[in-house]
Design a protein around this motif. Sequence first.
Motif, short mmCIF file in Angstrom:
data_model
loop_
_atom_site.label_atom_id
_atom_site.label_comp_id
_atom_site.label_asym_id
_atom_site.label_seq_id
_atom_site.Cartn_x
_atom_site.Cartn_y
_atom_site.Cartn_z
N LEU A 111 82.23 14.11 -18.49
CA LEU A 111 82.97 15.12 -19.25
C LEU A 111 84.27 15.48 -18.54
O LEU A 111 84.28 15.70 -17.32
N THR A 112 85.34 15.57 -19.30
CA THR A 112 86.58 16.20 -18.84
C THR A 112 86.98 17.25 -19.87
O THR A 112 87.03 16.97 -21.07
N TRP A 113 87.22 18.47 -19.39
CA TRP A 113 87.67 19.56 -20.25
C TRP A 113 89.04 20.00 -19.75
O TRP A 113 89.21 20.36 -18.59
N HIS A 114 90.02 19.97 -20.64
CA HIS A 114 91.39 20.29 -20.29
C HIS A 114 91.67 21.76 -20.63
O HIS A 114 91.68 22.14 -21.80
N TYR A 115 91.88 22.56 -19.58
CA TYR A 115 92.28 23.94 -19.81
C TYR A 115 93.70 23.97 -20.37
O TYR A 115 94.51 23.08 -20.11
N LYS A 116 94.00 25.02 -21.11
CA LYS A 116 95.33 25.13 -21.72
C LYS A 116 96.43 25.34 -20.69
O LYS A 116 97.59 25.05 -20.95
N GLU A 117 96.06 25.81 -19.49
CA GLU A 117 97.06 26.00 -18.43
C GLU A 117 97.39 24.68 -17.72
O GLU A 117 98.19 24.66 -16.78
N GLY A 118 96.76 23.59 -18.12
CA GLY A 118 97.01 22.30 -17.49
C GLY A 118 95.96 21.91 -16.47
O GLY A 118 95.98 20.80 -15.95
N GLU A 119 95.03 22.83 -16.13
CA GLU A 119 93.95 22.51 -15.20
C GLU A 119 92.85 21.77 -15.94
O GLU A 119 92.88 21.64 -17.18
N ALA A 120 91.86 21.29 -15.19
CA ALA A 120 90.78 20.54 -15.82
C ALA A 120 89.45 20.81 -15.12
O ALA A 120 89.41 21.10 -13.92
N LEU A 121 88.39 20.69 -15.88
CA LEU A 121 87.02 20.67 -15.36
C LEU A 121 86.49 19.26 -15.58
O LEU A 121 86.66 18.70 -16.67
N VAL A 122 85.85 18.71 -14.55
CA VAL A 122 85.25 17.38 -14.66
C VAL A 122 83.80 17.48 -14.23
O VAL A 122 83.49 18.07 -13.18
N CYS A 123 82.90 16.93 -15.04
CA CYS A 123 81.47 17.00 -14.72
C CYS A 123 80.82 15.65 -15.03
O CYS A 123 81.05 15.07 -16.09
N GLN A 124 80.03 15.17 -14.07
CA GLN A 124 79.20 13.99 -14.28
C GLN A 124 77.75 14.40 -14.02
O GLN A 124 77.46 15.06 -13.02
N SER A 125 76.85 13.99 -14.91
CA SER A 125 75.46 14.40 -14.77
C SER A 125 74.58 13.51 -15.62
O SER A 125 75.08 12.75 -16.47
N PRO A 126 73.25 13.60 -15.46
CA PRO A 126 72.36 12.97 -16.42
C PRO A 126 72.66 13.46 -17.83
O PRO A 126 73.04 14.62 -18.03
N ALA A 127 72.51 12.58 -18.81
CA ALA A 127 72.96 12.86 -20.17
C ALA A 127 72.31 14.10 -20.77
O ALA A 127 72.94 14.84 -21.54
N GLN A 128 71.04 14.36 -20.44
CA GLN A 128 70.33 15.47 -21.09
C GLN A 128 70.85 16.84 -20.68
O GLN A 128 70.52 17.84 -21.29
N ALA A 129 71.71 16.89 -19.64
CA ALA A 129 72.22 18.16 -19.15
C ALA A 129 73.49 18.60 -19.86
O ALA A 129 73.92 19.75 -19.72
N ILE A 130 74.13 17.69 -20.62
CA ILE A 130 75.36 18.01 -21.34
C ILE A 130 75.18 17.61 -22.79
O ILE A 130 74.94 16.44 -23.10
N ILE A 131 75.30 18.58 -23.69
CA ILE A 131 75.02 18.35 -25.10
C ILE A 131 76.31 18.47 -25.91
O ILE A 131 77.03 19.47 -25.82
N ALA A 132 76.58 17.45 -26.73
CA ALA A 132 77.75 17.44 -27.61
C ALA A 132 77.42 18.21 -28.88
O ALA A 132 76.42 17.93 -29.55
N VAL A 133 78.26 19.19 -29.21
CA VAL A 133 78.10 19.97 -30.44
C VAL A 133 79.31 19.67 -31.33
O VAL A 133 80.46 19.89 -30.91
N GLU A 134 79.05 19.19 -32.54
CA GLU A 134 80.13 18.75 -33.42
C GLU A 134 80.80 19.96 -34.09
O GLU A 134 80.55 20.29 -35.25
N THR A 135 81.66 20.62 -33.33
CA THR A 135 82.40 21.78 -33.81
C THR A 135 83.65 21.94 -32.95
O THR A 135 83.64 21.54 -31.78
N PRO A 136 84.73 22.50 -33.49
CA PRO A 136 85.93 22.70 -32.67
C PRO A 136 85.77 23.77 -31.60
O PRO A 136 86.47 23.75 -30.59
N GLU A 137 84.90 24.74 -31.84
CA GLU A 137 84.64 25.78 -30.83
C GLU A 137 83.21 26.28 -31.01
O GLU A 137 82.64 26.21 -32.10
N ILE A 138 82.65 26.78 -29.93
CA ILE A 138 81.29 27.29 -29.96
C ILE A 138 81.32 28.81 -30.08
O ILE A 138 81.89 29.50 -29.23
N THR A 139 80.72 29.29 -31.15
CA THR A 139 80.52 30.71 -31.39
C THR A 139 79.06 30.88 -31.80
O THR A 139 78.38 29.89 -32.10
N PRO A 140 78.55 32.11 -31.84
CA PRO A 140 77.18 32.27 -32.34
C PRO A 140 76.99 31.67 -33.73
O PRO A 140 75.95 31.08 -34.03
#
Length: 279
Positions: free
Chosen positions: A85-114
Motif C-alpha cells: 500500500l502507498t497512500w499519498h497525503y495531500k501535503e505531498g507526504e506518503a504512508l507506505v505499508c507492506q503486510s500479509p494481505a488479510q491485514a489490509i482490506i480494499a473498500v470500493e469507495t472514494p472515502e470511508i465514512t460510517p
Amino acid sequence: MKLFVNNLTNIDFSYLHTERGLMGESWLVQLQLDGALNDQGMICDFGIVKKVVKEWMDTFADHVLLVPVGSDQADLQYHDQQAQLTWHYKEGEALVCQSPAQAIIAVETPEITPQSLAQWCEAKLKALFPGEVKGLKLHFVAEPEQGAFYHYSHGLQQHEGNCQRIAHGHRSQLHIYRNGQRDSLLEREWAERWQDIYLGTTAHRQPDPKPGVYAYCYQAPQGQFELSLPASRCYDLDTETTVELIAEHLAEQVKAVFPDDSIEVHAFEGIGKGAISVR
C-alpha cells in the motif's frame, strides 16, 4: 416485518482519511433485517444473525486497515498473499505499508465514512443470509462522547491474535485524575497531542528512510509487517503499545509534571475496556 439487533458487536480498526490520514476508530454495529417469516415464525434466528455478522466483521472489518481504493490517494496491490500500500497525503507526504494481505482490506469507495462503509458491508453480508431475508441495513455509530478522546493506530508484535497487525487502531476515551479529581484540561491536552497518532515501539524503528519519516518493521506470527509514515504523525514508546503500557506511560508523564500529586490514568482501548495505572 423487520428484525433488529442493537450493539451487535463493535469493530476496532484503522482507515485512511482523505484529510487526516491514518486514523484509528471504534464503532458499534447496529443491524436491521427485513423479510418474511419462516415456518418457525422468524425472519432469522438471533443466534444465527449474531454469529454470521460477527464472524464476517471479525474477518473483514475488525483489527484491519481499511483503504478507500476509489480515492486517487490510494495505491493498493496484492501479490502472493501480500499487500503493498502507498497512500499519498495531500501535503505531498506518503504512508507506505507492506503486510500479509488479510491485514489490509480494499473498500470500493472514494472515502470511508460510517455510511459508505455500512453500504459496502451490506452488499457483502446480504448474500450470507437465507432467502427469507429480503433486505439488510447496517449502521455504524461511535461511542457517545464523555470527555476527551483520541484516535490512535498501533501494532503489537508479540500478540498472537489480530492485534499484531501493524496498522489497526481505536477511538479511545482518556480519564486522568489528580488527587482523586478528574482533570479535564490534562485530558484534552493529551487527547490533542495524540489526535490521529501512530503509537510506535522504539525497538521496531528502522533507520529513517529520509528526513521527517519514521519506519517500523517486525516479524509476527502472521508474517512480516512494515510501515513508514511522516514522523510528525508518530509517537514512540520504549515498550510495546498495549493499553496497559499506554496507561503506565501516561501516568509516568503526568507524574513527572506533578510529582507531589497522586495520579490515576484510565486509558481506554476502544469501547468499554482499558487499563488503569496509579502513581
